[in-house]
Scaffold this motif. Structure first.
Motif, PDB file in Angstrom:
ATOM      1  N   TYR A  78       1.630  50.261  17.392  1.00  0.00           N
ATOM      2  CA  TYR A  78       1.567  51.569  17.679  1.00  0.00           C
ATOM      3  C   TYR A  78       2.851  52.174  18.073  1.00  0.00           C
ATOM      4  N   GLU A  79       3.437  53.314  17.332  1.00  0.00           N
ATOM      5  CA  GLU A  79       4.587  54.029  17.723  1.00  0.00           C
ATOM      6  C   GLU A  79       4.153  55.311  18.140  1.00  0.00           C
ATOM      7  N   ILE A  80       4.859  55.854  19.362  1.00  0.00           N
ATOM      8  CA  ILE A  80       4.545  56.977  19.643  1.00  0.00           C
ATOM      9  C   ILE A  80       5.807  57.835  20.195  1.00  0.00           C
ATOM     10  N   THR A  81       5.580  59.426  20.028  1.00  0.00           N
ATOM     11  CA  THR A  81       6.776  60.179  20.476  1.00  0.00           C
ATOM     12  C   THR A  81       5.983  61.696  20.738  1.00  0.00           C
ATOM     13  N   ALA A  82       6.792  62.454  21.176  1.00  0.00           N
ATOM     14  CA  ALA A  82       6.225  63.859  21.546  1.00  0.00           C
ATOM     15  C   ALA A  82       7.108  64.730  20.629  1.00  0.00           C
ATOM     16  N   ARG A  83       6.519  65.969  20.289  1.00  0.00           N
ATOM     17  CA  ARG A  83       7.045  66.997  19.859  1.00  0.00           C
ATOM     18  C   ARG A  83       6.079  68.074  20.009  1.00  0.00           C
ATOM     19  N   ASP A  84       6.568  69.342  19.400  1.00  0.00           N
ATOM     20  CA  ASP A  84       6.035  70.652  19.342  1.00  0.00           C
ATOM     21  C   ASP A  84       5.441  71.012  20.559  1.00  0.00           C
ATOM     22  N   PHE A  85       6.702  70.896  21.554  1.00  0.00           N
ATOM     23  CA  PHE A  85       6.424  71.462  22.782  1.00  0.00           C
ATOM     24  C   PHE A  85       6.198  72.865  23.085  1.00  0.00           C
ATOM     25  N   SER A  86       5.203  73.126  24.189  1.00  0.00           N
ATOM     26  CA  SER A  86       5.241  74.541  24.562  1.00  0.00           C
ATOM     27  C   SER A  86       5.460  74.639  26.094  1.00  0.00           C
ATOM     28  N   THR A  87       4.925  75.376  26.772  1.00  0.00           N
ATOM     29  CA  THR A  87       5.309  75.498  28.019  1.00  0.00           C
ATOM     30  C   THR A  87       4.441  74.494  29.152  1.00  0.00           C
ATOM     31  N   LYS A  88       3.253  74.242  28.395  1.00  0.00           N
ATOM     32  CA  LYS A  88       2.344  73.504  29.267  1.00  0.00           C
ATOM     33  C   LYS A  88       1.850  72.390  28.555  1.00  0.00           C
ATOM     34  N   GLY A  89       2.387  72.064  27.440  1.00  0.00           N
ATOM     35  CA  GLY A  89       1.948  70.935  26.541  1.00  0.00           C
ATOM     36  C   GLY A  89       2.434  70.368  25.497  1.00  0.00           C
ATOM     37  N   CYS A  90       2.149  69.419  24.594  1.00  0.00           N
ATOM     38  CA  CYS A  90       2.838  69.109  23.629  1.00  0.00           C
ATOM     39  C   CYS A  90       1.793  68.247  22.636  1.00  0.00           C
ATOM     40  N   ASP A  91       2.359  67.664  21.745  1.00  0.00           N
ATOM     41  CA  ASP A  91       1.735  66.702  20.661  1.00  0.00           C
ATOM     42  C   ASP A  91       2.172  65.513  20.614  1.00  0.00           C
ATOM     43  N   LEU A  92       1.397  64.342  21.001  1.00  0.00           N
ATOM     44  CA  LEU A  92       1.748  63.316  21.031  1.00  0.00           C
ATOM     45  C   LEU A  92       1.675  62.745  19.617  1.00  0.00           C
ATOM     46  N   VAL A  93       2.530  62.049  18.876  1.00  0.00           N
ATOM     47  CA  VAL A  93       2.512  61.686  17.451  1.00  0.00           C
ATOM     48  C   VAL A  93       2.414  60.321  17.567  1.00  0.00           C
ATOM     49  N   TYR A  94       1.407  59.498  16.711  1.00  0.00           N
ATOM     50  CA  TYR A  94       1.430  58.269  16.462  1.00  0.00           C
ATOM     51  C   TYR A  94       1.483  57.568  15.222  1.00  0.00           C
ATOM     52  N   ARG A  95       1.935  56.360  14.856  1.00  0.00           N
ATOM     53  CA  ARG A  95       1.795  55.793  13.787  1.00  0.00           C
ATOM     54  C   ARG A  95       1.567  54.504  13.922  1.00  0.00           C
ATOM     55  N   VAL A  96       0.268  53.890  13.347  1.00  0.00           N
ATOM     56  CA  VAL A  96      -0.252  52.693  13.359  1.00  0.00           C
ATOM     57  C   VAL A  96      -0.166  52.013  12.321  1.00  0.00           C
ATOM     58  N   SER A  97       0.654  50.755  12.049  1.00  0.00           N
ATOM     59  CA  SER A  97       0.762  50.106  11.117  1.00  0.00           C
ATOM     60  C   SER A  97       0.401  48.436  11.405  1.00  0.00           C
ATOM     61  N   ARG A  98       0.231  47.742  10.287  1.00  0.00           N
ATOM     62  CA  ARG A  98      -0.024  46.223  10.486  1.00  0.00           C
ATOM     63  C   ARG A  98       1.173  45.709  10.500  1.00  0.00           C
ATOM     64  N   ASP A 137       2.479  43.320   7.236  1.00  0.00           N
ATOM     65  CA  ASP A 137       3.091  43.754   6.125  1.00  0.00           C
ATOM     66  C   ASP A 137       3.428  45.082   6.265  1.00  0.00           C
ATOM     67  N   ASP A 138       3.499  45.632   7.488  1.00  0.00           N
ATOM     68  CA  ASP A 138       4.267  47.081   7.694  1.00  0.00           C
ATOM     69  C   ASP A 138       3.284  48.111   7.084  1.00  0.00           C
ATOM     70  N   ARG A 139       2.346  47.880   6.689  1.00  0.00           N
ATOM     71  CA  ARG A 139       1.300  48.947   5.938  1.00  0.00           C
ATOM     72  C   ARG A 139       0.837  49.839   7.010  1.00  0.00           C
ATOM     73  N   GLU A 140       1.166  50.890   6.744  1.00  0.00           N
ATOM     74  CA  GLU A 140       0.515  52.146   7.505  1.00  0.00           C
ATOM     75  C   GLU A 140      -0.789  52.198   7.349  1.00  0.00           C
ATOM     76  N   VAL A 141      -1.645  52.145   8.506  1.00  0.00           N
ATOM     77  CA  VAL A 141      -2.832  52.230   8.717  1.00  0.00           C
ATOM     78  C   VAL A 141      -3.402  53.701   9.234  1.00  0.00           C
ATOM     79  N   VAL A 142      -2.849  54.331   9.908  1.00  0.00           N
ATOM     80  CA  VAL A 142      -3.319  55.520  10.665  1.00  0.00           C
ATOM     81  C   VAL A 142      -2.128  56.340  11.008  1.00  0.00           C
ATOM     82  N   ARG A 143      -2.053  57.625  10.903  1.00  0.00           N
ATOM     83  CA  ARG A 143      -1.115  58.524  11.399  1.00  0.00           C
ATOM     84  C   ARG A 143      -2.076  59.369  12.278  1.00  0.00           C
TER      85      ARG A 143
END
Length: 140
Positions: A84-104, A107-113
């Motif tokens: 599970y990899e996580i970062t934040a982006r699209d900041f406003s004054t009171k919040g943001c989006d946390l973005v996730y990439r989930v991979s096996r 084999d490094d196959r991406e399972v979920v964004r």
């Protein structure tokens, strides 16, 4: 039909790994669509813990979830180790989006964004509040 599109960032600020549990499996014998919400929550909790926080106390402020978007890209099965990899982006004054990439891991196959919109929240006043400066500094 329009599909959810989640673009990946160039940099991740947190990474963790844990396996798919038997309770995460559905009748199709693969990772259940609803289980991923719980697994993202676990990864998010570990992300906050890395910085000495939890969802009710990030520099004295909590968070609430505003929305979630999930792209299912591949199957995962009981016992698969997922990264599970996580970062934040699209900041406003009171919040943001946390973005996730989930991979096996094997084999490094991406399972979920996924992305979760979070709003910083004062649970005493029951009002949204500004993003804590210490949280913002992580992503500068």
């Amino acid at each position: 039909m329009a599909r959810i599109r989640i673009e990946l960032p160039e940099r991740w600020h947190f990474e963790t790994e844990f396996p798919v549990r038997i309770g995460d499996i559905n009748f199709g014998n693969h990772l259940a669509h609803d289980a991923i919400v719980t697994l993202l929550h676990e990864a998010r909790a570990l992300f906050f813990k890395e910085y000495g926080w939890h969802e009710l106390n990030i520099e004295g402020k909590g968070i609430i979830m505003a929305d979630i978007g999930i792209m299912y890209l591949a199957e995962a099965f009981h016992g698969d180790m997922l990264r599970y990899e996580i970062t934040a982006r699209d900041f406003s004054t009171k919040g943001c989006d946390l973005v996730y990439r989930v991979s096996r891991v094997d084999d490094d196959r991406e399972v979920v964004r996924a992305k979760t919109g979070i709003v910083f929240f004062d649970y005493e006043s029951r009002e949204p509040v500004a993003i804590p400066e210490a949280f913002l500094r992580i992503f500068e």
